[in-house]
Design a protein around this motif. Structure first.
Motif, PDB file in Angstrom:
ATOM      1  N   LEU A  66       0.704  -1.232  -0.060  1.00  0.00           N
ATOM      2  CA  LEU A  66       0.115  -0.005   0.041  1.00  0.00           C
ATOM      3  C   LEU A  66       0.823   1.321   0.157  1.00  0.00           C
ATOM      4  CD1 LEU A  66      -2.796   0.896   0.081  1.00  0.00           C
ATOM      5  CD2 LEU A  66      -2.849   0.957   2.609  1.00  0.00           C
ATOM      6  N   ARG A  67       1.775   1.258   0.793  1.00  0.00           N
ATOM      7  CA  ARG A  67       2.927   2.359   0.885  1.00  0.00           C
ATOM      8  C   ARG A  67       3.506   2.413  -0.489  1.00  0.00           C
ATOM      9  NH1 ARG A  67       7.852   3.713   0.243  1.00  0.00           N
ATOM     10  NH2 ARG A  67       8.637   5.242   1.392  1.00  0.00           N
ATOM     11  N   LYS A  68       3.982   1.581  -1.309  1.00  0.00           N
ATOM     12  CA  LYS A  68       4.469   1.508  -2.551  1.00  0.00           C
ATOM     13  C   LYS A  68       3.657   2.145  -3.763  1.00  0.00           C
ATOM     14  CE  LYS A  68       7.042  -1.936  -3.866  1.00  0.00           C
ATOM     15  NZ  LYS A  68       7.369  -3.398  -4.537  1.00  0.00           N
ATOM     16  N   MET A  69       2.356   1.708  -3.460  1.00  0.00           N
ATOM     17  CA  MET A  69       1.274   2.099  -4.674  1.00  0.00           C
ATOM     18  C   MET A  69       0.874   3.616  -4.210  1.00  0.00           C
ATOM     19  SD  MET A  69      -1.422  -1.128  -4.221  1.00  0.00           S
ATOM     20  CE  MET A  69      -2.372  -0.786  -5.401  1.00  0.00           C
ATOM     21  N   VAL A  70       0.677   4.390  -3.023  1.00  0.00           N
ATOM     22  CA  VAL A  70       0.604   5.480  -2.892  1.00  0.00           C
ATOM     23  C   VAL A  70       1.741   6.399  -3.121  1.00  0.00           C
ATOM     24  CG1 VAL A  70       0.081   7.147  -1.030  1.00  0.00           C
ATOM     25  CG2 VAL A  70      -1.198   4.954  -0.978  1.00  0.00           C
ATOM     26  N   ALA A  71       2.882   5.843  -2.890  1.00  0.00           N
ATOM     27  CA  ALA A  71       4.130   6.670  -3.372  1.00  0.00           C
ATOM     28  C   ALA A  71       4.475   6.746  -4.905  1.00  0.00           C
ATOM     29  CB  ALA A  71       5.333   6.259  -2.709  1.00  0.00           C
ATOM     30  N   SER A  72       3.797   5.777  -5.826  1.00  0.00           N
ATOM     31  CA  SER A  72       4.158   5.929  -7.105  1.00  0.00           C
ATOM     32  C   SER A  72       2.879   6.779  -7.739  1.00  0.00           C
ATOM     33  CB  SER A  72       3.912   4.431  -7.560  1.00  0.00           C
ATOM     34  OG  SER A  72       2.769   3.795  -7.629  1.00  0.00           O
ATOM     35  N   LYS A  74       1.707   5.774 -10.747  1.00  0.00           N
ATOM     36  CA  LYS A  74       0.709   4.853 -11.443  1.00  0.00           C
ATOM     37  C   LYS A  74       1.334   3.718 -10.968  1.00  0.00           C
ATOM     38  CE  LYS A  74       2.256   4.906 -16.294  1.00  0.00           C
ATOM     39  NZ  LYS A  74       3.304   5.819 -16.186  1.00  0.00           N
ATOM     40  N   ILE A  75       0.254   2.617 -10.778  1.00  0.00           N
ATOM     41  CA  ILE A  75       0.745   1.348 -10.097  1.00  0.00           C
ATOM     42  C   ILE A  75       1.171   0.473 -10.991  1.00  0.00           C
ATOM     43  CG2 ILE A  75      -0.837   1.416  -8.018  1.00  0.00           C
ATOM     44  CD1 ILE A  75      -2.658  -0.282  -9.519  1.00  0.00           C
ATOM     45  N   GLY A  76       0.876   0.817 -12.624  1.00  0.00           N
ATOM     46  CA  GLY A  76       1.324   0.064 -13.633  1.00  0.00           C
ATOM     47  C   GLY A  76       2.813   0.110 -13.808  1.00  0.00           C
ATOM     48  N   ASP A  77       3.581   1.159 -13.156  1.00  0.00           N
ATOM     49  CA  ASP A  77       4.949   1.204 -13.255  1.00  0.00           C
ATOM     50  C   ASP A  77       5.702   0.249 -12.157  1.00  0.00           C
ATOM     51  OD1 ASP A  77       4.906   3.081 -15.197  1.00  0.00           O
ATOM     52  OD2 ASP A  77       4.986   4.781 -13.852  1.00  0.00           O
ATOM     53  N   LEU A  78       4.775  -0.063 -11.040  1.00  0.00           N
ATOM     54  CA  LEU A  78       5.650  -1.069 -10.184  1.00  0.00           C
ATOM     55  C   LEU A  78       5.568  -2.373 -10.559  1.00  0.00           C
ATOM     56  CD1 LEU A  78       3.247   0.311  -7.115  1.00  0.00           C
ATOM     57  CD2 LEU A  78       5.610   0.992  -7.868  1.00  0.00           C
ATOM     58  N   SER A  79       6.834  -3.126  -9.994  1.00  0.00           N
ATOM     59  CA  SER A  79       6.696  -4.658 -10.464  1.00  0.00           C
ATOM     60  C   SER A  79       6.091  -5.455  -9.529  1.00  0.00           C
ATOM     61  CB  SER A  79       8.307  -4.899 -10.186  1.00  0.00           C
ATOM     62  OG  SER A  79       8.946  -4.522  -8.959  1.00  0.00           O
ATOM     63  N   LEU A 114      -8.913   1.161  -0.248  1.00  0.00           N
ATOM     64  CA  LEU A 114      -8.587   0.964  -1.537  1.00  0.00           C
ATOM     65  C   LEU A 114      -9.187  -0.535  -1.917  1.00  0.00           C
ATOM     66  CD1 LEU A 114      -6.918   1.869  -4.461  1.00  0.00           C
ATOM     67  CD2 LEU A 114      -4.900   0.817  -3.300  1.00  0.00           C
ATOM     68  N   ALA A 115      -9.634  -0.478  -3.299  1.00  0.00           N
ATOM     69  CA  ALA A 115     -10.044  -1.821  -3.748  1.00  0.00           C
ATOM     70  C   ALA A 115      -9.608  -1.655  -5.375  1.00  0.00           C
ATOM     71  CB  ALA A 115     -11.451  -1.769  -3.767  1.00  0.00           C
ATOM     72  N   PHE A 116      -8.736  -2.734  -5.637  1.00  0.00           N
ATOM     73  CA  PHE A 116      -8.192  -2.855  -6.756  1.00  0.00           C
ATOM     74  C   PHE A 116      -8.148  -4.353  -7.485  1.00  0.00           C
ATOM     75  CE2 PHE A 116      -4.746  -3.812  -3.966  1.00  0.00           C
ATOM     76  CZ  PHE A 116      -4.107  -4.596  -4.424  1.00  0.00           C
ATOM     77  N   GLN A 117      -8.216  -4.288  -8.876  1.00  0.00           N
ATOM     78  CA  GLN A 117      -7.998  -5.870  -9.595  1.00  0.00           C
ATOM     79  C   GLN A 117      -7.757  -5.780 -10.691  1.00  0.00           C
ATOM     80  OE1 GLN A 117     -12.142  -7.319 -10.209  1.00  0.00           O
ATOM     81  NE2 GLN A 117     -11.460  -9.537 -10.011  1.00  0.00           N
ATOM     82  N   ASN A 118      -6.620  -6.610 -10.939  1.00  0.00           N
ATOM     83  CA  ASN A 118      -5.583  -6.558 -12.272  1.00  0.00           C
ATOM     84  C   ASN A 118      -5.249  -5.304 -12.314  1.00  0.00           C
ATOM     85  OD1 ASN A 118      -6.804  -9.129 -12.665  1.00  0.00           O
ATOM     86  ND2 ASN A 118      -8.540  -8.334 -13.840  1.00  0.00           N
ATOM     87  N   LEU A 119      -4.634  -4.782 -11.448  1.00  0.00           N
ATOM     88  CA  LEU A 119      -3.834  -3.463 -11.217  1.00  0.00           C
ATOM     89  C   LEU A 119      -4.625  -2.126 -11.895  1.00  0.00           C
ATOM     90  CD1 LEU A 119      -0.417  -4.769 -12.537  1.00  0.00           C
ATOM     91  CD2 LEU A 119      -1.181  -4.585 -10.162  1.00  0.00           C
TER      92      LEU A 119
END
Length: 444
Positions: A66-72, A74-79, A114-119
């Motif tokens: 969650l921290r990583k998603m908020v700090a980015s 867009k989450i598509g850039d995260l591994s 936060l609710a997410f599915q398939n990024l």
């Protein structure tokens, strides 16, 4: 301060499972561990136990995610994988993964879901929590976005508010978080979102594979930190009597021929005031800085004392894994004592002798001036000591019959203040330990 965290349909969490740092009415020791956070009270220490595979590390992974998603941006850039759902249930794949957190930041209590599915983000909302009711700051469901005008600077200008809202709806894509968008691009327009966004960025998550790359430079420039390190290390009987920093001035000729150093030097010239971490083939860490026009190489220098009382210098790499691990924990120990931040650590005892890790945690527990919050997972049973922790500061992770992780605090049990909780834990009284077959039956 982290107040509570909820995970659902993600990794080993099937149904919504809550972890919190609220004090129990059953626990009355260590009052200095309690911190007033507006209308609620939180605890500044938590140790999480559980058998291998029980899911305790998954809790920290979810917090880190969650921290990583908020700090980015867009989450598509995260591994990160797009299949984080709970796989041991047929409905997991078709349902979103959900994370929620309540935290205290700069005088405010926030709740973020936060609710997410398939990024792709499905639902997202940020609330200002109150004693009697919560007030929504923004809410997002699919492409719909609602922002409460009273939290937007200059929202009294009707044209500004309408234009700002429409711009946000148009620019926030399905793989972007609204909190990240506002925090990165419009921090002054919604100050409360900025406070929440900065809290996430300031949270520190430490995993076993991480090392402190800036430690040599920190030891060199922060005299208070260096004093703490050189007070504690001799007490831990590592053999080190002092930890110095060796400074070496490098010329352009010294740097030639080494591509790593050439790149580092070029970066420092183009980015004044920065620090570059260099790692040798044997794992030794040094820092390269540009000071007054000179390239300065800084390396940690452990000093031992021989039988004649003479100081002997050893390379940092010559120290044991456990000693290096203890030294790498020194910034964490210092920060917990000095800074109002949340520190989340997985396997805090890794490569460290039980007596040493108990000594370190005891120092944090006993400090009346500590400002930070420390949450960690561990297998080290010697920390199950009521002189260190309150019962509500000890949590257990255990799988249920569906192989889903559930979490519960020791304070759920009726624990006498004189009880030996380490023995009770090892005897299986509180759960959170492996259940093994009878080895005799397995012909061992």
């Amino acid at each position: 301060m982290l107040l509570r965290f909820i995970a659902e349909n993600i990794l080993s969490f099937k149904d919504a499972v809550e972890f919190n740092t609220f004090p129990s009415s059953r626990s009355h020791s260590h009052d200095w561990h309690k911190v007033q956070c507006d209308y609620v009270t939180a605890l500044r220490m938590t140790a999480i136990y559980g058998a291998n595979g029980a899911g305790k590390s998954n809790l920290l992974k979810c917090i880190a995610l969650l921290r990583k998603m908020v700090a980015s941006e867009k989450i598509g850039d995260l591994s990160i994988r797009d299949d984080l759902y709970f796989k041991l249930d047929t409905g997991g794949k078709d349902s979103p993964s959900e994370l929620a957190i309540e935290f205290f930041a700069n005088g405010y209590v926030f709740y973020y879901h936060l609710a997410f599915q398939n990024l792709r983000i499905q639902d997202e909302e940020l609330y200002l929590s109150g004693k009697k009711s919560d007030t929504i700051i923004f809410s997002r469901k699919g492409e719909a976005l609602e922002i409460r005008p009273e939290f937007i600077e200059a929202a009294g200008n009707v044209n500004f508010f309408a234009g700002f809202t429409e711009t946000a709806k148009r620019m926030i894509r399905p793989d972007m978080l609204a909190i990240s968008f506002f925090g990165n691009y419009y921090p002054n327009e919604i100050p409360l979102v900025r406070e929440a966004f900065n809290w996430f960025r300031n949270m520190q998550v430490v995993v076993p594979s991480m090392s402190t790359g800036l430690l040599p430079h920190t030891l060199d420039v922060d005299k208070e930190f260096a004093s703490l390190v050189n007070q504690i290390l001799p007490e831990l009987k590592t053999g080190i009597t002092k930890l110095d920093v060796k400074r070496e001035i490098l010329s352009e000729d010294d740097i030639k021929g080494d591509s790593q150093w050439i790149k580092a030097a070029a970066f420092l010239k183009n980015n004044p005031g920065t620090i570059r971490t260099l790692r040798s083939d044997n794992g030794d860490v040094s820092n390269l800085v540009l000071e007054n026009g000179d390239f300065i190489l800084k390396k940690m220098q452990p000093i031992h004392t021989d039988s004649n009382g003479k100081e002997v210098e050893l390379d940092f790499i010559e120290e044991s894994d456990g000693t290096r691990r203890i030294i790498e924990y020194m910034p964490l120990l210092y920060s917990v004592l000095k800074h109002d931040k949340v520190f989340v650590v997985d396997e805090i005892e890794r490569s460290i002798h039980p007596i040493m890790i108990k000594n370190i945690i005891s120092k944090i527990s006993a400090s009346l001036e500590a400002k930070g919050q420390l949450i960690f997972t561990t297998h080290e049973s010697c920390l199950l000591d009521q002189t260190i922790f309150r019962p509500d500061e000890i949590w257990f992770a255990q799988k249920d019959v569906c192989q889903s992780t559930r979490l519960y605090p020791l304070s759920d049990y009726n624990i006498h203040k004189t009880a030996n909780i380490e023995n009770g834990y090892l005897n299986g009284r509180y759960g959170g330990i492996p259940f093994l077959s009878n080895l005799a039956d397995l012909k061992w």
